[in-house]
Design an enzyme around this catalytic site. Structure first.
Site, PDB file in Angstrom:
ATOM      1  CD  GLN A 195       8.224  98.313 -27.841  1.00 57.06           C
ATOM      2  OE1 GLN A 195       9.306  97.841 -28.191  1.00 57.06           O
ATOM      3  NE2 GLN A 195       7.502  99.061 -28.639  1.00 57.06           N
ATOM      4  CB  SER A 211      12.184  91.867 -25.270  1.00 56.92           C
ATOM      5  OG  SER A 211      12.394  92.467 -26.530  1.00 56.92           O
ATOM      6  CG  LEU A 212      13.099  96.886 -23.600  1.00 55.28           C
ATOM      7  CD1 LEU A 212      13.744  97.866 -22.617  1.00 55.28           C
ATOM      8  CD2 LEU A 212      11.978  97.586 -24.345  1.00 55.28           C
ATOM      9  NE  ARG A 262      16.580  95.068 -28.563  1.00 59.77           N
ATOM     10  CZ  ARG A 262      15.357  94.747 -28.174  1.00 59.77           C
ATOM     11  NH1 ARG A 262      14.502  95.698 -27.822  1.00 59.77           N
ATOM     12  NH2 ARG A 262      14.974  93.482 -28.118  1.00 59.77           N
ATOM     13  CG  HIS A 319      11.700  89.099 -29.835  1.00 56.61           C
ATOM     14  ND1 HIS A 319      13.031  89.202 -29.474  1.00 56.61           N
ATOM     15  CD2 HIS A 319      11.040  90.031 -29.107  1.00 56.61           C
ATOM     16  CE1 HIS A 319      13.154  90.156 -28.561  1.00 56.61           C
ATOM     17  NE2 HIS A 319      11.975  90.672 -28.336  1.00 56.61           N
ATOM     18  CD  GLN A 361      17.448  90.989 -27.222  1.00 56.44           C
ATOM     19  OE1 GLN A 361      16.708  91.584 -27.980  1.00 56.44           O
ATOM     20  NE2 GLN A 361      17.497  91.232 -25.931  1.00 56.44           N
TER      21      GLN A 361
END
Length: 312
Positions: free
Chosen positions: A16, A100-101, A125, A205, A254
């Protein structure tokens, strides 16, 4: 995918913040394989995500609920086009990894997730993370010029947490707004070159996102997760995983645990990777790899639009 490529390459997928209105439009118009990814996303989500990606407005695209699936779709559309026309993306890599994503993009690329399942999971998510950010307000800030150990000490003193270890002197902290503000002040006092508040909707996170991890678990039960055809270097452990059980644990953890990107790149370098291909919008990971792996001077290539494939 075929067997692991002799070149010891790795495919990297962004997270992101890499989104931009208009991204992927040239791919959609030029490559049928890319167009099919955008169209399948609209169908899977039963809404026109592609319209938001191509036309905006920026505020709508930036919303976590939209930004996360948009980046995944853009990344996989880029890969789909590249697999058809670019030899560099027709050989299987040694590893896949995502920031991340981007781990979801990586798992689709590695055959562990079906495209439609990946799109739906990432939208869910994003929805949950956006909601949790509203329910439990928090924020993030980048700390530049201090090492991981120094930042860990500051976090212990202030109640903030390390959320991203992007490079040796580029660490993102998060938590409640007061905790992050205290940590930024202390980091400046202890020699940080710069601290930068990030424009985000939550403390991603960090432990503030723990409810999202719990809420995502039923969604994993609804999809057909498979062993990836090449290993995923996981954000949480910075090590290679390839079992379904390990992937399920990684995807849950995560969202509320630090992304160890520096260590992930160092792991891949230690396993002989000398070519990194960033696939998707932006060039953030390209820059980070060049910094992290400067001593081995790897080849780093970015695929983010139609022009990327013309530079062959």
């Amino acid at each position: 995918m075929s067997a692991v490529a002799e070149t010891r390459s790795a495919w990297l997928f962004p997270g992101q913040g890499s989104q931009k209105v208009g991204m992927g439009r040239d791919l959609y118009e030029a490559y049928p394989a890319a167009r099919a990814v955008f169209d399948r996303a609209d169908s899977a989500l039963d809404r026109s995500l592609s319209r938001i990606i191509f036309e905006g407005p920026e505020e709508e695209l930036r919303q976590t609920f939209n930004a996360q699936p948009a980046i995944l779709v853009m990344s996989l559309a880029t890969l789909a086009a590249g697999r058809e026309i670019d030899p560099r993306l027709q050989e299987a890599p040694a590893f896949v990894a995502g920031h991340s994503l981007g781990e979801y993009s990586a798992l689709v690329a590695a055959g562990a997730l079906k495209l439609n399942d990946g799109i739906r999971l990432v939208q869910e998510r994003g929805r949950l993370m956006q909601r949790e950010g509203e329910n439990t307000p928090g924020t993030l800030a980048a700390v530049l010029g201090l090492g991981e150990e120094a930042v860990e000490g500051i976090c212990r003193e202030t109640g903030a947490e390390i959320c991203n270890i992007n490079a040796a002197a580029q660490i993102v902290i998060g938590g409640t707004r007061p905790a992050v503000a205290r940590a930024m002040d202390l980091a400046k006092a202890r020699g940080a070159r710069r601290t930068i508040p990030l424009r985000v909707s939550g403390a991603f996170h960090s432990s503030l996102m723990a409810p999202v991890a719990t809420a995502m678990i039923p969604s994993f039960d609804k999809v057909d997760l498979r062993e990836p055809e090449v290993p995923l270097v996981a954000n949480v452990t910075a090590e290679a995983i390839r079992t379904v059980a390990a992937i399920r644990e990684e995807l849950a953890r995560q969202v509320c645990t630090a992304v160890r990107w520096q260590h992930s790149v160092e792991f891949m370098v230690s396993r002989g990777v000398r070519e990194f291909l960033e696939i998707g919008p932006g060039t953030v990971l390209t820059g980070l790899v060049k910094s992290i792996a400067a001593d081995v001077q790897p080849t780093v290539i970015n695929f983010s639009d139609a022009r990327s494939f013309e530079k062959r």
